[in-house]
Design an enzyme around this catalytic site. Structure first.
Site, short mmCIF file in Angstrom:
data_model
loop_
_atom_site.label_atom_id
_atom_site.label_comp_id
_atom_site.label_asym_id
_atom_site.label_seq_id
_atom_site.Cartn_x
_atom_site.Cartn_y
_atom_site.Cartn_z
N SER A 142 0.86 -1.18 0.00
CA SER A 142 0.00 0.00 0.00
C SER A 142 0.90 1.23 0.00
O SER A 142 2.08 1.14 0.36
CB SER A 142 -0.85 0.00 1.28
OG SER A 142 -1.48 1.24 1.48
N TYR A 155 -2.20 -1.25 10.42
CA TYR A 155 -2.15 -1.35 8.95
C TYR A 155 -0.82 -0.83 8.42
O TYR A 155 -0.17 -1.48 7.59
CB TYR A 155 -3.32 -0.55 8.36
CG TYR A 155 -3.53 -0.72 6.88
CD1 TYR A 155 -4.28 -1.79 6.39
CD2 TYR A 155 -2.99 0.18 5.97
CE1 TYR A 155 -4.49 -1.94 5.02
CE2 TYR A 155 -3.19 0.03 4.60
CZ TYR A 155 -3.94 -1.02 4.13
OH TYR A 155 -4.15 -1.17 2.78
P1 NAD Z 1 -11.40 -6.13 -0.20
O1 NAD Z 1 -12.02 -6.09 1.14
O2 NAD Z 1 -12.28 -6.05 -1.41
O3 NAD Z 1 -10.46 -7.40 -0.36
C1 NAD Z 1 -9.83 -8.01 0.71
C2 NAD Z 1 -9.80 -9.49 0.44
O4 NAD Z 1 -9.16 -10.15 1.53
C3 NAD Z 1 -11.22 -10.07 0.32
O5 NAD Z 1 -11.24 -11.04 -0.70
C4 NAD Z 1 -11.42 -10.72 1.68
O6 NAD Z 1 -12.34 -11.80 1.64
C5 NAD Z 1 -10.00 -11.21 1.95
N1 NAD Z 1 -9.76 -11.53 3.34
C6 NAD Z 1 -10.02 -10.81 4.46
N2 NAD Z 1 -9.68 -11.50 5.56
C7 NAD Z 1 -9.19 -12.69 5.13
C8 NAD Z 1 -8.69 -13.85 5.79
N3 NAD Z 1 -8.64 -13.93 7.12
N4 NAD Z 1 -8.30 -14.90 5.03
C9 NAD Z 1 -8.37 -14.85 3.68
N5 NAD Z 1 -8.84 -13.79 3.00
C10 NAD Z 1 -9.24 -12.72 3.73
O7 NAD Z 1 -10.35 -4.93 -0.22
P2 NAD Z 1 -9.29 -4.48 -1.33
O8 NAD Z 1 -9.37 -3.01 -1.33
O9 NAD Z 1 -9.45 -5.22 -2.60
O10 NAD Z 1 -7.90 -4.89 -0.62
C11 NAD Z 1 -7.03 -5.88 -1.12
C12 NAD Z 1 -5.62 -5.56 -0.67
O11 NAD Z 1 -5.22 -4.32 -1.24
C13 NAD Z 1 -5.45 -5.42 0.84
O12 NAD Z 1 -4.24 -6.01 1.25
C14 NAD Z 1 -5.43 -3.92 1.04
O13 NAD Z 1 -4.74 -3.56 2.18
C15 NAD Z 1 -4.71 -3.49 -0.23
N6 NAD Z 1 -4.93 -2.09 -0.59
C16 NAD Z 1 -6.18 -1.62 -0.91
C17 NAD Z 1 -6.33 -0.28 -1.25
C18 NAD Z 1 -7.67 0.31 -1.64
O14 NAD Z 1 -7.79 1.52 -1.74
N7 NAD Z 1 -8.70 -0.49 -1.91
C19 NAD Z 1 -5.22 0.57 -1.24
C20 NAD Z 1 -3.97 0.05 -0.91
C21 NAD Z 1 -3.83 -1.28 -0.58
#
Ligand code: NAD
Length: 260
Positions: A142, A155
């Site tokens: 991130s 985080y």
């Molecule tokens: P999201 O909530 O759509 O996806 C998160 C995924 O992780 C989901 O599929 C969820 O089911 C899974 N998950 C949660 N707990 C879990 C567990 N215990 N075991 C297995 N799977 C689990 O959110 P996203 O935005 O797609 O985030 C995905 C990644 O990207 C994360 O690591 C997040 O920190 C990172 N990220 C997101 C953003 C953003 O703006 N959306 C920005 C920077 C980084």
């Protein structure tokens, strides 16, 4: 962008039944890569996602349930998949609170899911990559792996940890056809982020466009969200021959956030 050599490789994408993980899985399937989807649930709709991806792209896609907060589940995911050529550590959760009010259980869960899971899956996947003489480890960190915001202690700590783990993985695997890198997205328009917009509109009494520009993307100079397709494209690039000497580093997809 894909050079065709990716066809037939197998990728595991953790946390891929929604958002960025699903976007990366989509890009991989479109490039002919066999995909293993994952989350901690084991619902019909999870398996239906895998079938849909497989039907649309004509590649094998499986869904394997495994809880990334548990070390044994992380390692079992790689074993059940039969190993992988490409490992994308993407599963992640968030909790926002001041340090002195941050629940200890939330801290432990975020460190486990967002950071330690990547250690366990990488440890389980590397031996197969060493045997094959080729591999790609892609950690979805991130902008918070490079910089901080208040109220996001767990985080930010976990994502900085993932960037450190990425560097160590790259050094240990160097010269063996394996690279390890971290993608550092800024704000990405996932269903999770989309669902926060109506509340923010109410709280700030602003229209959709203003709340996105002034509140949500306050730190993102482009004033545009990154998309899951752009993260998928970045992952495909990291898998390509063009990226074979890119290792141990971070690629920001953050509209200029970390340049500030
Ligand atoms: P999201 O909530 O759509 O996806 C998160 C995924 O992780 C989901 O599929 C969820 O089911 C899974 N998950 C949660 N707990 C879990 C567990 N215990 N075991 C297995 N799977 C689990 O959110 P996203 O935005 O797609 O985030 C995905 C990644 O990207 C994360 O690591 C997040 O920190 C990172 N990220 C997101 C953003 C953003 O703006 N959306 C920005 C920077 C980084």
């Amino acid at each position: 962008m894909s050079d065709g050599k990716l066809r037939g490789k197998r990728a595991i994408v953790t946390g891929s039944n929604s958002g960025i993980g699903l976007g990366v899985a989509e890009a991989f399937a479109a490039a002919g890569i066999e995909v293993v989807l994952n989350s901690f649930t084991d619902r019909d709709e999870d398996h239906a996602l895998a079938k849909d991806l497989s039907d649309r792209h004509g590649v094998p896609v499986r869904y394997i349930a495994a809880d990334m907060s548990k070390a044994d589940d992380c390692r079992a995911l790689v074993e059940k998949a039969g190993g992988c050529d490409i490992l994308v550590n993407n599963a992640g959760i968030q909790h926002v609170a001041r340090i002195e009010e941050f629940p200890a259980g939330k801290w432990d869960a975020i460190i486990a899911i967002n950071m330690s899971s990547a250690f366990h899956t990488t440890a389980a996947a590397l031996p197969g990559m060493y045997d094959a003489g080729w591999g790609r480890v892609i950690n979805v960190a991130s902008a918070h792996g490079l910089t901080a915001s208040p109220y996001k202690s767990a985080y930010v700590a976990a994502k900085h940890g993932v960037v450190g783990l990425t560097k160590v993985t790259a050094l240990e695997a160097a010269g063996r056809g394996i690279t390890a890198n971290a993608i550092c997205p800024g704000y990405v328009l996932t269903p999770l982020v989309e669902s926060q917009i109506p509340d923010q509109m109410k709280t700030h009494d602003m229209d959709r466009e203003t709340v996105i520009r002034e509140v949500m993307l306050q730190r993102q100079p482009s004033k545009e969200f990154a998309t899951v397709e752009q993260i998928g494209g970045t992952a495909i690039f990291l898998c390509s021959d063009a990226a074979a000497q890119i290792t141990g580093t971070t690629i920001s997809v953050d509209g200029g956030w970390t340049a500030l």
